[in-house]
Design a protein around this motif. Structure first.
Motif, PDB file in Angstrom:
ATOM      1  N   ASN A  33      79.439 -55.773  66.338  1.00 24.04           N
ATOM      2  CA  ASN A  33      80.770 -55.724  65.743  1.00 24.04           C
ATOM      3  C   ASN A  33      80.812 -54.630  64.680  1.00 24.04           C
ATOM      4  O   ASN A  33      80.291 -54.803  63.570  1.00 24.04           O
ATOM      5  CB  ASN A  33      81.136 -57.080  65.139  1.00 24.04           C
ATOM      6  CG  ASN A  33      82.552 -57.103  64.603  1.00 24.04           C
ATOM      7  OD1 ASN A  33      83.330 -56.175  64.828  1.00 24.04           O
ATOM      8  ND2 ASN A  33      82.902 -58.161  63.890  1.00 24.04           N
ATOM      9  N   LYS A  74      82.311 -55.209  61.084  1.00 24.07           N
ATOM     10  CA  LYS A  74      81.579 -56.021  60.114  1.00 24.07           C
ATOM     11  C   LYS A  74      80.443 -55.199  59.534  1.00 24.07           C
ATOM     12  O   LYS A  74      79.690 -54.552  60.260  1.00 24.07           O
ATOM     13  CB  LYS A  74      81.028 -57.273  60.803  1.00 24.07           C
ATOM     14  CG  LYS A  74      80.278 -58.212  59.883  1.00 24.07           C
ATOM     15  CD  LYS A  74      79.792 -59.423  60.663  1.00 24.07           C
ATOM     16  CE  LYS A  74      79.019 -60.372  59.762  1.00 24.07           C
ATOM     17  NZ  LYS A  74      78.521 -61.551  60.516  1.00 24.07           N
ATOM     18  N   THR A 128      74.883 -53.209  62.115  1.00 21.27           N
ATOM     19  CA  THR A 128      75.964 -52.242  62.275  1.00 21.27           C
ATOM     20  C   THR A 128      75.575 -50.887  61.700  1.00 21.27           C
ATOM     21  O   THR A 128      75.812 -49.843  62.320  1.00 21.27           O
ATOM     22  CB  THR A 128      77.240 -52.742  61.594  1.00 21.27           C
ATOM     23  OG1 THR A 128      77.603 -54.015  62.141  1.00 21.27           O
ATOM     24  CG2 THR A 128      78.385 -51.777  61.803  1.00 21.27           C
ATOM     25  N   SER A 175      86.842 -59.012  66.523  1.00 23.19           N
ATOM     26  CA  SER A 175      85.694 -58.128  66.528  1.00 23.19           C
ATOM     27  C   SER A 175      85.988 -56.882  67.362  1.00 23.19           C
ATOM     28  O   SER A 175      86.887 -56.871  68.192  1.00 23.19           O
ATOM     29  CB  SER A 175      84.447 -58.843  67.072  1.00 23.19           C
ATOM     30  OG  SER A 175      84.690 -59.332  68.378  1.00 23.19           O
ATOM     31  N   CYS A 176      85.177 -55.870  67.143  1.00 17.05           N
ATOM     32  CA  CYS A 176      85.201 -54.644  67.941  1.00 17.05           C
ATOM     33  C   CYS A 176      83.802 -54.475  68.524  1.00 17.05           C
ATOM     34  O   CYS A 176      82.911 -53.903  67.885  1.00 17.05           O
ATOM     35  CB  CYS A 176      85.589 -53.439  67.086  1.00 17.05           C
ATOM     36  SG  CYS A 176      85.543 -51.856  67.979  1.00 17.05           S
ATOM     37  N   ILE A 177      83.597 -54.995  69.734  1.00 20.03           N
ATOM     38  CA  ILE A 177      82.273 -54.972  70.351  1.00 20.03           C
ATOM     39  C   ILE A 177      82.249 -54.145  71.635  1.00 20.03           C
ATOM     40  O   ILE A 177      81.183 -53.869  72.169  1.00 20.03           O
ATOM     41  CB  ILE A 177      81.774 -56.406  70.648  1.00 20.03           C
ATOM     42  CG1 ILE A 177      82.760 -57.162  71.535  1.00 20.03           C
ATOM     43  CG2 ILE A 177      81.519 -57.167  69.360  1.00 20.03           C
ATOM     44  CD1 ILE A 177      82.297 -58.558  71.916  1.00 20.03           C
ATOM     45  N   SER A 222      87.600 -65.666  65.109  1.00 23.29           N
ATOM     46  CA  SER A 222      87.197 -64.351  64.610  1.00 23.29           C
ATOM     47  C   SER A 222      87.805 -63.240  65.447  1.00 23.29           C
ATOM     48  O   SER A 222      88.295 -63.463  66.552  1.00 23.29           O
ATOM     49  CB  SER A 222      85.663 -64.227  64.635  1.00 23.29           C
ATOM     50  OG  SER A 222      85.184 -64.273  65.965  1.00 23.29           O
TER      51      SER A 222
END
Length: 413
Positions: free
Chosen positions: A236, A239, A244, A272-274, A270
């Protein structure tokens, strides 16, 4: 209506009564909204008591107006789903898309629809959930070649579809046995090759080992090649954490750029950018972004390479004979005009006689039934009717609304 006891707010006694007569397998429409029951009225009448939509646990402010759909009666092709905005894929260039599909076989028709609408050069798919029991024919997409690396039917696996108009070679030298990746080189006329990688990192795998393998594969790519890496890294980037920072350090140290910086998944608690797209040089990327469609709980991500290139075998075509001018009497008349004695009967060599006969017949047929070239068009499966397409659109409408509400609850909107 078949649903969970809590979702439908029914008593245990009532639930047991219809439990024995229900199908062995079913999907709760309240939870997933992926299998809509046949007795649900899509445009419900507020005056009716038996209105299932009023029983759905929609949040405050969600009205039946949001469920409005376009009438597609009689439309049995994929053209019935025109509410999706695919204008981004009208721009010139090479489109590359990725989606975490979470089991490919049951969703292959929707992926074929996306392929038709986007005309993507490469379609990267993660979490295919395939093994050797699923053949290539079962997940084939017309106009595309398939390269896959399976795990099992319970999770994982990656594959990449490449357009048949592009010359492609698989780069198995970049693939590692214990890493779920597929690499290909897209060869372009009068242009540098594009190395495209599809990657998936399972959430419980070692992230440092994954990044090290990814870095080794990246370093093995020819420096003159363009490079695009698409996949679900399960890291993510929204975060701030040690993982990260380690991942971003790998990106910058290898001269890469991450061009997806939006939310790609909204879960219950939540955002997220995964799903990421990494490229070697950003100046050749015309556009990039996310595309919300309800195939899975992950958004589709895409990018477009700026330069339009010459296509190879741009259209799928076949040659057929036109029978518009065909006439049996004319055919017989032309046969009667042939001097068979000099060309066939008096010929001493059988092979020469056969060649003469074949040439005579083909010349006559070409005159009265000439050949012509036609383009092959992609058609949807006959069972993919307007009701199914309408339910798919309805599902995505509800899912988009639900995701918007979850996003607002995080306080980040």
């Amino acid at each position: 209506m078949k649903c969970h006891i809590k979702c439908g707010r029914i008593s245990p006694n009532v639930f047991k009564q219809y439990q024995n007569c229900r199908p062995a397998s079913w999907i709760c429409p309240f939870c997933l909204l992926q299998e809509l029951p046949g007795d649900v009225n899509i445009s419900p009448d507020p005056g009716k008591i038996n209105n299932y939509w009023d029983k759905l646990p929609f949040p405050f402010g969600f009205s039946n107006d949001d469920l409005s759909t376009t009438d597609t009666t009689g439309d049995t092709t994929l053209e019935g789903m025109e509410d999706y905005d695919f204008t981004a894929f009208n721009s010139k260039g090479l489109h590359h898309i990725h989606i975490n599909i979470r089991s490919l076989p049951p969703k292959i028709e929707e992926l074929r629809f996306l392929a038709t609408k986007t005309n993507a050069t490469t379609i990267s798919v993660t979490e295919t959930w395939l093994d050797h029991s699923v053949t290539d024919n079962e997940i084939h997409i017309d106009g595309y070649n398939l390269f896959r690396k399976d795990r099992n039917r319970e999770g994982g696996g990656v594959c990449i579809y490449t357009h048949i108009n592009r010359a492609v070679t698989r780069r198995e030298d970049l693939e590692v046995d214990d890493m779920e990746t597929v690499w290909v080189d897209v060869l372009l006329p009068r242009s540098k090759p594009i190395t495209v990688g599809t990657c998936y990192r399972p959430p419980k795998s070692n992230p440092k080992l994954f990044i090290e393998h990814l870095e080794n594969s990246t370093n093995m790519v020819c420096s003159t090649n363009e490079l695009i890496i698409l996949g679900d890294m399960n890291i993510n980037t929204m975060k701030d954490s040690y993982l990260t920072r380690f991942y971003k350090s790998f990106i910058s140290n290898n001269g890469l750029l991450s061009i997806i910086n939006e939310v790609t998944r909204i879960s219950k608690n939540s955002i997220s950018c995964i799903e990421h797209i990494l490229c070697k040089s950003n100046f050749k990327v015309r556009q990039s972004g996310i595309f919300q469609i309800g195939i899975s709980d992950h958004f589709m991500v895409y990018c477009t390479r700026k330069k339009a290139v010459e296509s190879i075998n741009f259209h799928n075509t076949v040659h057929i004979r036109s029978l518009k001018k065909y006439d049996v009497k004319l055919y017989i008349s032309k046969l009667q005009d042939i001097d068979w004695s000099s060309r066939i009967y008096n010929c001493c060599e059988v092979n020469i006689a056969w060649s003469n006969l074949k040439k005579i017949l083909i010349d006559i047929v070409d005159t009265i039934a000439p050949q012509k070239q036609i383009r092959l068009k992609h058609k949807s499966q006959s069972w993919l009717n307007s009701d199914i397409l309408m339910n798919i659109k309805l599902r995505d409408t509800l899912l988009k609304k639900n995701r918007s509400i979850r996003f607002q609850k995080t306080g980040l909107n």
